[in-house]
Structure formats: structure tokens, C-alpha cells
Design an enzyme around this catalytic site. Sequence first.
Site, mmCIF file in Angstrom:
data_model
loop_
_atom_site.group_PDB
_atom_site.id
_atom_site.type_symbol
_atom_site.label_atom_id
_atom_site.label_comp_id
_atom_site.label_asym_id
_atom_site.label_seq_id
_atom_site.Cartn_x
_atom_site.Cartn_y
_atom_site.Cartn_z
ATOM 1 N N LYS A 229 -0.984 2.386 -1.301
ATOM 2 C CA LYS A 229 -1.315 2.640 -0.418
ATOM 3 C C LYS A 229 -0.605 3.533 0.337
ATOM 4 O O LYS A 229 -1.209 4.217 1.643
ATOM 5 C CB LYS A 229 -0.972 1.355 0.225
ATOM 6 C CG LYS A 229 -2.095 -0.137 -0.183
ATOM 7 C CD LYS A 229 -2.790 -1.098 0.460
ATOM 8 C CE LYS A 229 -1.501 -1.999 0.560
ATOM 9 N NZ LYS A 229 -0.364 -2.498 -0.597
ATOM 10 N N ARG B 128 -5.333 -8.507 5.742
ATOM 11 C CA ARG B 128 -4.668 -9.111 4.448
ATOM 12 C C ARG B 128 -5.269 -10.632 4.486
ATOM 13 O O ARG B 128 -5.126 -10.800 2.917
ATOM 14 C CB ARG B 128 -3.289 -8.988 4.366
ATOM 15 C CG ARG B 128 -2.559 -8.447 3.102
ATOM 16 C CD ARG B 128 -0.971 -8.499 4.024
ATOM 17 N NE ARG B 128 0.037 -7.669 2.908
ATOM 18 C CZ ARG B 128 0.430 -7.127 2.540
ATOM 19 N NH1 ARG B 128 0.384 -6.436 3.205
ATOM 20 N NH2 ARG B 128 1.450 -6.910 1.858
ATOM 21 N N ARG C 191 3.967 -12.180 -4.900
ATOM 22 C CA ARG C 191 3.499 -11.156 -4.117
ATOM 23 C C ARG C 191 1.418 -11.520 -4.838
ATOM 24 O O ARG C 191 0.823 -10.791 -4.486
ATOM 25 C CB ARG C 191 4.187 -10.066 -3.690
ATOM 26 C CG ARG C 191 4.940 -9.734 -2.378
ATOM 27 C CD ARG C 191 5.986 -9.254 -2.788
ATOM 28 N NE ARG C 191 5.368 -7.988 -2.263
ATOM 29 C CZ ARG C 191 6.122 -6.522 -2.650
ATOM 30 N NH1 ARG C 191 6.818 -6.581 -2.900
ATOM 31 N NH2 ARG C 191 5.613 -5.518 -1.819
ATOM 32 N N ARG D 25 10.552 1.850 -7.650
ATOM 33 C CA ARG D 25 10.026 2.555 -6.751
ATOM 34 C C ARG D 25 11.631 1.891 -5.994
ATOM 35 O O ARG D 25 12.137 1.459 -5.801
ATOM 36 C CB ARG D 25 9.629 1.213 -5.709
ATOM 37 C CG ARG D 25 9.164 1.505 -4.553
ATOM 38 C CD ARG D 25 7.989 0.970 -3.885
ATOM 39 N NE ARG D 25 8.279 -0.122 -3.304
ATOM 40 C CZ ARG D 25 6.688 -0.760 -2.920
ATOM 41 N NH1 ARG D 25 6.075 -0.482 -2.431
ATOM 42 N NH2 ARG D 25 7.195 -2.639 -2.797
ATOM 43 N N ARG E 213 14.019 -1.986 -2.368
ATOM 44 C CA ARG E 213 12.981 -3.130 -1.635
ATOM 45 C C ARG E 213 13.614 -4.293 -2.156
ATOM 46 O O ARG E 213 13.698 -4.765 -2.793
ATOM 47 C CB ARG E 213 11.754 -3.168 -0.918
ATOM 48 C CG ARG E 213 11.298 -2.140 -0.459
ATOM 49 C CD ARG E 213 9.899 -2.524 -0.028
ATOM 50 N NE ARG E 213 8.976 -2.817 0.337
ATOM 51 C CZ ARG E 213 7.862 -2.911 0.272
ATOM 52 N NH1 ARG E 213 7.189 -2.525 1.004
ATOM 53 N NH2 ARG E 213 6.932 -4.500 0.222
HETATM 54 P P1 AP5 Z 1 3.508 2.245 -2.837
HETATM 55 O O1 AP5 Z 1 2.835 3.111 -2.504
HETATM 56 O O2 AP5 Z 1 4.737 2.003 -2.602
HETATM 57 O O3 AP5 Z 1 2.470 1.138 -2.725
HETATM 58 P P2 AP5 Z 1 2.686 0.201 -2.131
HETATM 59 O O4 AP5 Z 1 0.191 -0.557 -1.712
HETATM 60 O O5 AP5 Z 1 1.993 0.617 -0.533
HETATM 61 O O6 AP5 Z 1 3.015 -1.161 -2.113
HETATM 62 P P3 AP5 Z 1 3.728 -2.404 -1.009
HETATM 63 O O7 AP5 Z 1 4.159 -2.643 -1.547
HETATM 64 O O8 AP5 Z 1 4.198 -1.413 0.454
HETATM 65 O O9 AP5 Z 1 2.852 -3.227 -0.314
HETATM 66 P P4 AP5 Z 1 2.278 -4.543 -0.440
HETATM 67 O O10 AP5 Z 1 1.653 -4.141 0.936
HETATM 68 O O11 AP5 Z 1 2.741 -5.739 -0.943
HETATM 69 O O12 AP5 Z 1 3.977 -4.457 1.098
HETATM 70 P P5 AP5 Z 1 4.199 -4.567 2.437
HETATM 71 O O13 AP5 Z 1 5.336 -3.295 2.385
HETATM 72 O O14 AP5 Z 1 2.516 -4.195 3.277
HETATM 73 O O15 AP5 Z 1 3.462 2.459 -4.367
HETATM 74 C C1 AP5 Z 1 4.398 1.494 -4.791
HETATM 75 C C2 AP5 Z 1 5.368 2.334 -6.352
HETATM 76 O O16 AP5 Z 1 4.177 2.361 -7.411
HETATM 77 C C3 AP5 Z 1 6.076 3.758 -5.429
HETATM 78 O O17 AP5 Z 1 7.347 3.264 -6.527
HETATM 79 C C4 AP5 Z 1 5.042 4.325 -6.164
HETATM 80 O O18 AP5 Z 1 5.553 5.709 -5.542
HETATM 81 C C5 AP5 Z 1 4.581 4.344 -6.908
HETATM 82 N N1 AP5 Z 1 2.923 5.229 -7.007
HETATM 83 C C6 AP5 Z 1 2.294 5.260 -5.989
HETATM 84 N N2 AP5 Z 1 1.027 5.327 -6.649
HETATM 85 C C7 AP5 Z 1 0.976 5.634 -7.322
HETATM 86 C C8 AP5 Z 1 0.175 5.563 -8.664
HETATM 87 N N3 AP5 Z 1 -0.954 6.900 -8.516
HETATM 88 N N4 AP5 Z 1 0.520 6.514 -10.123
HETATM 89 C C9 AP5 Z 1 1.961 6.050 -10.555
HETATM 90 N N5 AP5 Z 1 3.151 5.261 -9.615
HETATM 91 C C10 AP5 Z 1 2.117 5.568 -8.055
HETATM 92 O O19 AP5 Z 1 4.419 -5.973 2.807
HETATM 93 C C11 AP5 Z 1 5.898 -6.835 2.782
HETATM 94 C C12 AP5 Z 1 5.705 -7.988 3.478
HETATM 95 O O20 AP5 Z 1 5.653 -8.245 4.844
HETATM 96 C C13 AP5 Z 1 4.861 -8.831 2.451
HETATM 97 O O21 AP5 Z 1 5.235 -9.299 1.778
HETATM 98 C C14 AP5 Z 1 4.103 -9.397 3.587
HETATM 99 O O22 AP5 Z 1 5.451 -10.588 3.579
HETATM 100 C C15 AP5 Z 1 4.838 -8.741 5.058
HETATM 101 N N6 AP5 Z 1 3.623 -8.642 5.542
HETATM 102 C C16 AP5 Z 1 2.941 -6.868 5.435
HETATM 103 N N7 AP5 Z 1 1.557 -7.200 5.709
HETATM 104 C C17 AP5 Z 1 0.904 -8.521 6.260
HETATM 105 C C18 AP5 Z 1 0.206 -8.918 6.906
HETATM 106 N N8 AP5 Z 1 -0.674 -8.152 7.105
HETATM 107 N N9 AP5 Z 1 0.086 -10.102 6.471
HETATM 108 C C19 AP5 Z 1 0.971 -11.002 6.642
HETATM 109 N N10 AP5 Z 1 2.124 -10.094 5.990
HETATM 110 C C20 AP5 Z 1 2.349 -9.662 5.908
#
Ligand code: AP5
Length: 211
Positions: free
Chosen positions: A13, A88, A171, A127, A160
Site C-alpha cells: 500500500k 481497517r 498482524r 523491508r 520497523r
Molecule cells: P509496503 O509498501 O511497505 O506495504 P504496506 O502495505 O504499506 O505495509 P505496512 O506494513 O505499512 O502496512 P500495515 O497496514 O500493516 O502498516 P501500517 O503502517 O498501516 O511494502 C512492504 C515491503 O514489500 C516493502 O519492503 C516494499 O519495498 C516491498 N514491496 C512492495 N510492493 C512489492 C512488490 N510488488 N513486490 C515485491 N516487493 C514489494 O500500520 C502499522 C500499525 O499502526 C498497525 O499494526 C496498527 O497498530 C496501527 N494502525 C495503522 N492504521 C490503523 C487503523 N486504521 N486502525 C487501527 N490501527 C491502525
Amino acid sequence: MKLILLGPPGGGKGTQAKLLIEKYGIPQISTGDMLRDHVAQKTDLGMLAKSYMDKGELVPDSLILDMMENRLSKSDCENGYILDGFPRTTPQAEGLTVLLKKLNHNLDKVIVLNVEDDSIVERMAGRRVHLPSGRVYHIKFNPPKKHDLDDVTNEKLTIRKDDEESTVRKRLSIYHDSTKPLIEFYKNNSVIINGTQDIDKVFNDITKSLK
Ligand code: AP5
């Protein structure tokens, strides 16, 4: 253009949001990045959120909805935005519907990135992130120009805290229970993209679906 990027942790994402910003010139609104910023600034919200985030659990809906009401009311959101990591849960999606009505915003499309759990565990292990900007790299699939340094600022990249395998698996399990039902919630206004392809191919499929 008002978009939601929906998909599993590590589904790409953040990576796709950064490419969409360049193409459409609209802000990425990542609840994860916003919360990590609160943690770094040691705000009350950050102190509370940290305990959930470190364990891979979701931050309570009411805190997220308040934070998003504040963010979406800002003037840079008038021409569009990419919601990354929000909503989410079903209560968050329902809260967003109410909020969009209040702000007179129309959602254009929900982009669902589909990626299997096993590929995600591999992605998370490689990552690397530049925390101040939210820029994301992968040691194999999307390496920085210089080893372990951000392409733009030359600052050191980090791993991270919640990318440890056991936390990633937790997760993922929360994603399946709480977030995946939103695919059904948004079924009339969504497109499903194969997120296991190369980054450029995924981006190409997304932009094609927005034409
Ligand atoms: P990346 O682009 O970083 O993936 P992402 O989907 O953004 O992953 P996140 O871990 O950031 O998502 P998340 O939803 O768990 O975390 P968030 O920060 O929102 O890609 C991942 C890796 O793969 C990278 O190394 C990239 O280079 C590689 N990659 C990407 N595309 C690729 C491809 N096509 N092929 C190969 N490699 C690829 O949330 C973190 C925490 O915050 C949550 O656990 C929760 O505690 C809290 N939180 C956040 N939002 C909320 C909410 N709305 N409600 C409640 N808690 C929340």
C-alpha cells in the site's frame, strides 16, 4: 481523486501510494505513518498507540476516527487523497462514510491489493524504511541507490519494530479477521489488483483501473 488502498500488512500500500502521489499530485494519508509520527513526538495519542502498534494490534477505532476527522478536514484534502491503512475495521468504514458525507466528499475507488501471506512474510523481512518521510524500500525487490541510505536525504534507513516475523503473523491474522470483511463492504466500488506482481506492473494495473 479520492481513493482507498486496502490490503494486508506489507501488501504494498505504502509503495503504491508513493507512486500515485507522483502521478496524481494528491496527498497520501497513511494512518500508520501518522501514528508513528505521534509516537516519535511522544504525544498523548502516540504514547497510547505505541503499546498497540508494537504488539501488532489495532489502535482503538475512536482514536483513529478522531485523528482522521481532523486530517481530512485540512485544505490539502479538497482535491483528493489516497487513504493508506484506513479504514481497517467495519466501525472505521462506517465512521468514514459518515465523515465523507459531512465533508461532502465522494469516494472514487477502493483499490484492493491481493497478496498471499507467505509472500508478505518474505517482504517484511527485507523491508527498510525512512521513518521521517515514510519512504519504503526492500533489500531485494526495491533497494535504495546506496546501501541502507534513503535516496532523497541520504539518512540511515531503519527496520520497523513491528516487522519481526511473529508480529507480522499476528498482524496478518488481524487483517483476515477485521479488515478483509471490508472487501465485501466496498464491493460495489472496488477493483481487485494482483499485488504479487512486480511493483511497476501493480502500479500499471492500478492506473488502468482508474481511467
Ligand atoms: P509496503 O509498501 O511497505 O506495504 P504496506 O502495505 O504499506 O505495509 P505496512 O506494513 O505499512 O502496512 P500495515 O497496514 O500493516 O502498516 P501500517 O503502517 O498501516 O511494502 C512492504 C515491503 O514489500 C516493502 O519492503 C516494499 O519495498 C516491498 N514491496 C512492495 N510492493 C512489492 C512488490 N510488488 N513486490 C515485491 N516487493 C514489494 O500500520 C502499522 C500499525 O499502526 C498497525 O499494526 C496498527 O497498530 C496501527 N494502525 C495503522 N492504521 C490503523 C487503523 N486504521 N486502525 C487501527 N490501527 C491502525
